[in-house]
Design a protein around this motif. Structure first.
Motif, PDB file in Angstrom:
ATOM      1  N   ILE A 241      31.932-136.317  13.633  1.00 39.36           N
ATOM      2  CA  ILE A 241      32.161-135.653  12.411  1.00 39.36           C
ATOM      3  C   ILE A 241      31.178-134.577  12.273  1.00 39.36           C
ATOM      4  O   ILE A 241      31.585-133.196  11.887  1.00 39.36           O
ATOM      5  CB  ILE A 241      31.892-136.664  11.281  1.00 39.36           C
ATOM      6  CG1 ILE A 241      33.254-137.543  11.298  1.00 39.36           C
ATOM      7  CG2 ILE A 241      31.848-136.018   9.855  1.00 39.36           C
ATOM      8  CD1 ILE A 241      32.974-138.808  10.325  1.00 39.36           C
ATOM      9  N   ILE A 242      29.904-134.699  12.747  1.00 32.94           N
ATOM     10  CA  ILE A 242      29.017-133.763  12.633  1.00 32.94           C
ATOM     11  C   ILE A 242      29.352-132.432  13.438  1.00 32.94           C
ATOM     12  O   ILE A 242      29.355-131.274  13.080  1.00 32.94           O
ATOM     13  CB  ILE A 242      27.504-134.263  12.746  1.00 32.94           C
ATOM     14  CG1 ILE A 242      27.131-135.280  11.692  1.00 32.94           C
ATOM     15  CG2 ILE A 242      26.477-133.209  12.857  1.00 32.94           C
ATOM     16  CD1 ILE A 242      25.896-135.976  12.104  1.00 32.94           C
ATOM     17  N   VAL A 243      29.374-132.881  14.652  1.00 29.77           N
ATOM     18  CA  VAL A 243      29.889-131.802  15.610  1.00 29.77           C
ATOM     19  C   VAL A 243      30.879-130.841  15.332  1.00 29.77           C
ATOM     20  O   VAL A 243      31.017-129.675  15.303  1.00 29.77           O
ATOM     21  CB  VAL A 243      29.997-132.292  17.012  1.00 29.77           C
ATOM     22  CG1 VAL A 243      30.300-131.437  18.196  1.00 29.77           C
ATOM     23  CG2 VAL A 243      28.564-132.981  17.517  1.00 29.77           C
ATOM     24  N   ALA A 244      32.115-131.368  15.000  1.00 34.59           N
ATOM     25  CA  ALA A 244      33.195-130.895  14.867  1.00 34.59           C
ATOM     26  C   ALA A 244      33.230-129.997  13.245  1.00 34.59           C
ATOM     27  O   ALA A 244      33.519-128.640  13.268  1.00 34.59           O
ATOM     28  CB  ALA A 244      34.409-131.880  14.384  1.00 34.59           C
ATOM     29  N   GLN A 245      32.458-130.643  12.402  1.00 36.70           N
ATOM     30  CA  GLN A 245      32.186-129.488  11.196  1.00 36.70           C
ATOM     31  C   GLN A 245      31.244-128.447  11.389  1.00 36.70           C
ATOM     32  O   GLN A 245      31.271-127.395  11.058  1.00 36.70           O
ATOM     33  CB  GLN A 245      31.371-130.619   9.989  1.00 36.70           C
ATOM     34  CG  GLN A 245      31.405-129.846   8.835  1.00 36.70           C
ATOM     35  CD  GLN A 245      32.951-129.665   8.159  1.00 36.70           C
ATOM     36  OE1 GLN A 245      33.729-130.265   8.325  1.00 36.70           O
ATOM     37  NE2 GLN A 245      33.006-128.485   7.447  1.00 36.70           N
ATOM     38  N   LEU A 246      30.317-128.791  12.292  1.00 36.87           N
ATOM     39  CA  LEU A 246      29.436-127.606  12.797  1.00 36.87           C
ATOM     40  C   LEU A 246      30.093-126.604  13.450  1.00 36.87           C
ATOM     41  O   LEU A 246      30.001-125.220  13.420  1.00 36.87           O
ATOM     42  CB  LEU A 246      28.257-128.005  13.487  1.00 36.87           C
ATOM     43  CG  LEU A 246      27.087-128.754  12.775  1.00 36.87           C
ATOM     44  CD1 LEU A 246      26.072-129.364  13.703  1.00 36.87           C
ATOM     45  CD2 LEU A 246      26.502-127.926  11.849  1.00 36.87           C
ATOM     46  N   LYS A 247      31.132-126.904  14.372  1.00 38.08           N
ATOM     47  CA  LYS A 247      31.834-126.030  15.209  1.00 38.08           C
ATOM     48  C   LYS A 247      32.702-125.449  14.095  1.00 38.08           C
ATOM     49  O   LYS A 247      33.123-124.054  14.483  1.00 38.08           O
ATOM     50  CB  LYS A 247      32.806-127.006  16.213  1.00 38.08           C
ATOM     51  CG  LYS A 247      31.847-127.478  17.328  1.00 38.08           C
ATOM     52  CD  LYS A 247      31.255-126.381  18.475  1.00 38.08           C
ATOM     53  CE  LYS A 247      30.607-126.949  19.437  1.00 38.08           C
ATOM     54  NZ  LYS A 247      30.164-126.118  20.467  1.00 38.08           N
ATOM     55  N   HIS A 248      33.239-125.999  13.212  1.00 29.75           N
ATOM     56  CA  HIS A 248      34.153-125.279  12.279  1.00 29.75           C
ATOM     57  C   HIS A 248      33.385-124.266  11.358  1.00 29.75           C
ATOM     58  O   HIS A 248      34.041-123.058  11.294  1.00 29.75           O
ATOM     59  CB  HIS A 248      34.637-126.497  11.259  1.00 29.75           C
ATOM     60  CG  HIS A 248      35.358-125.967  10.145  1.00 29.75           C
ATOM     61  ND1 HIS A 248      36.787-125.307  10.387  1.00 29.75           N
ATOM     62  CD2 HIS A 248      35.459-125.540   8.835  1.00 29.75           C
ATOM     63  CE1 HIS A 248      37.561-124.977   9.420  1.00 29.75           C
ATOM     64  NE2 HIS A 248      36.550-125.029   7.970  1.00 29.75           N
ATOM     65  N   VAL A 249      32.064-124.615  10.888  1.00 31.77           N
ATOM     66  CA  VAL A 249      31.264-123.452  10.202  1.00 31.77           C
ATOM     67  C   VAL A 249      31.065-122.153  11.321  1.00 31.77           C
ATOM     68  O   VAL A 249      31.212-121.224  10.731  1.00 31.77           O
ATOM     69  CB  VAL A 249      30.047-124.346   9.725  1.00 31.77           C
ATOM     70  CG1 VAL A 249      29.208-123.311   9.359  1.00 31.77           C
ATOM     71  CG2 VAL A 249      30.387-125.379   8.880  1.00 31.77           C
ATOM     72  N   LYS A 250      30.783-122.691  12.537  1.00 35.16           N
ATOM     73  CA  LYS A 250      30.416-121.538  13.327  1.00 35.16           C
ATOM     74  C   LYS A 250      31.694-120.818  13.644  1.00 35.16           C
ATOM     75  O   LYS A 250      31.619-119.481  13.417  1.00 35.16           O
ATOM     76  CB  LYS A 250      29.939-122.264  14.835  1.00 35.16           C
ATOM     77  CG  LYS A 250      29.616-121.148  15.736  1.00 35.16           C
ATOM     78  CD  LYS A 250      29.261-121.558  16.823  1.00 35.16           C
ATOM     79  CE  LYS A 250      28.670-120.547  17.969  1.00 35.16           C
ATOM     80  NZ  LYS A 250      28.419-120.827  19.248  1.00 35.16           N
ATOM     81  N   ALA A 251      32.897-121.233  13.789  1.00 34.58           N
ATOM     82  CA  ALA A 251      34.106-120.443  13.924  1.00 34.58           C
ATOM     83  C   ALA A 251      34.391-119.659  12.658  1.00 34.58           C
ATOM     84  O   ALA A 251      34.720-118.734  13.002  1.00 34.58           O
ATOM     85  CB  ALA A 251      35.227-121.397  14.239  1.00 34.58           C
ATOM     86  N   GLY A 252      34.204-120.261  11.678  1.00 36.05           N
ATOM     87  CA  GLY A 252      34.616-119.501  10.406  1.00 36.05           C
ATOM     88  C   GLY A 252      33.367-118.119  10.395  1.00 36.05           C
ATOM     89  O   GLY A 252      33.952-117.025   9.890  1.00 36.05           O
ATOM     90  N   ARG A 253      32.413-118.228  10.530  1.00 37.34           N
ATOM     91  CA  ARG A 253      31.262-117.307  10.601  1.00 37.34           C
ATOM     92  C   ARG A 253      31.525-116.228  11.659  1.00 37.34           C
ATOM     93  O   ARG A 253      31.465-114.897  11.260  1.00 37.34           O
ATOM     94  CB  ARG A 253      29.889-117.627  10.951  1.00 37.34           C
ATOM     95  CG  ARG A 253      29.005-118.457   9.930  1.00 37.34           C
ATOM     96  CD  ARG A 253      28.038-119.126  10.313  1.00 37.34           C
ATOM     97  NE  ARG A 253      27.182-119.903   9.102  1.00 37.34           N
ATOM     98  CZ  ARG A 253      26.038-120.550   9.331  1.00 37.34           C
ATOM     99  NH1 ARG A 253      25.645-120.739  10.494  1.00 37.34           N
ATOM    100  NH2 ARG A 253      25.713-121.306   8.509  1.00 37.34           N
ATOM    101  N   GLU A 254      32.090-116.471  12.752  1.00 41.41           N
ATOM    102  CA  GLU A 254      32.694-115.779  13.738  1.00 41.41           C
ATOM    103  C   GLU A 254      33.668-114.813  13.450  1.00 41.41           C
ATOM    104  O   GLU A 254      33.752-113.715  13.630  1.00 41.41           O
ATOM    105  CB  GLU A 254      32.769-116.449  14.956  1.00 41.41           C
ATOM    106  CG  GLU A 254      31.390-116.918  15.721  1.00 41.41           C
ATOM    107  CD  GLU A 254      31.895-117.942  17.070  1.00 41.41           C
ATOM    108  OE1 GLU A 254      33.040-118.319  17.421  1.00 41.41           O
ATOM    109  OE2 GLU A 254      30.889-117.984  17.667  1.00 41.41           O
TER     110      GLU A 254
END
Length: 259
Positions: A241-254
């Motif tokens: 959950i933590i890793v997936a959410q952080l990946k999602h946030v990073k993808a949104g920023r990119e």
């Protein structure tokens, strides 16, 4: 022939993603077999693991974002360890200068190694997910699971109810991963169980080399209870959950930067 090549590539990326966990268990084994002069074993393990993380970062095996995730998991794991040791669930019997409330600081790396594996394999296999339930549902469930690790000492253990909720919340979620030019998928709940099972195997190795001891292992080593698989199953869910959410946030920023 193609399937064998695919399997070899998959195995290679799995092995490369396990460098930090392997370093941990290798350090535990060697430090248990070889006496270390002028330094306590727990302190030596911490120094070695910090050095391994530094070398992985400098060599490009881990990114700065992955180091940040590992630090988050180190803190989460250390807090849980301090509480569990205080409640008598297990103990770290050896002396050490780098122990906090009876818990050696290296112990957080054992949780962080799960994050290291997940970050690495996510990047190497270009993973994604279909049917992710969203931050609200996943976050609340992850928080409830983590809280249950603390509260079950005072109130009933809700792990099986939480496991049922996991199956409900994530029943439509699939992991998408890529090996060379081929895309595969797997139910996320199946991945939870597989990783949890292998962590349980690793836990048996760790207790054998006296990384820590459960009460029934004080006199002699015994196989860790199969019921612990359910605990690791739930812990893996928190990690994902933590890793997936952080990946999602990073993808949104990119995406925003591209716009």
């Amino acid at each position: 022939m193609k399937s064998i090549i695919q399997l070899l590539h998959f195995g290679y990326h799995q092995a490369m993603s396990c460098i930090f966990p392997v370093a941990i268990f290798g350090t535990l084994a060697l430090s248990s077999a070889i006496g270390l002069p002028f330094i306590y074993r727990y302190d030596a393990i911490l120094l070695i693991l910090v050095a391994v993380q530094y070398l992985m970062y400098r060599s490009g095996l881990e990114t700065i974002d992955e180091i940040k995730v590992i630090c988050v998991f180190h803190v989460i794991g250390l807090l849980l360890e301090i509480y569990k040791v205080r409640m008598g669930s297990w103990a770290y019997p050896e002396p050490g200068l780098t122990k906090l409330l009876g818990v050696p600081l290296y112990s957080g790396f054992m949780y962080a190694s799960v994050a290291s594996f997940m970050c690495q394999i996510w990047r190497r296999l270009k993973m994604d997910m279909n049917g992710w339930p969203g931050l609200a549902a996943a976050g609340l469930l992850g928080g409830a699971i983590y809280l249950n690790f603390f509260t079950h000492h005072f109130i009933p253990d809700f792990r099986w109810w939480l496991t049922a909720l996991v199956l409900i919340v994530f029943w439509r979620t699939w992991i998408i991963y890529r090996v060379r030019n081929t895309t595969y998928r797997m139910p996320l709940t199946l991945a939870f169980f597989i990783v949890g099972f292998f962590i349980w195997l690793a836990e048996n190795i760790a207790t054998f080399f006296n990384a820590w001891r459960y009460p029934n292992q004080y006199q002699a080593w015994h196989l860790v209870s199969f019921s612990k698989i359910s605990s690791w199953f739930l812990l893996v869910i928190i990690s994902v959950i933590i890793v997936a959410q952080l990946k999602h946030v990073k993808a949104g920023r990119e995406t925003k930067n591209l716009i």
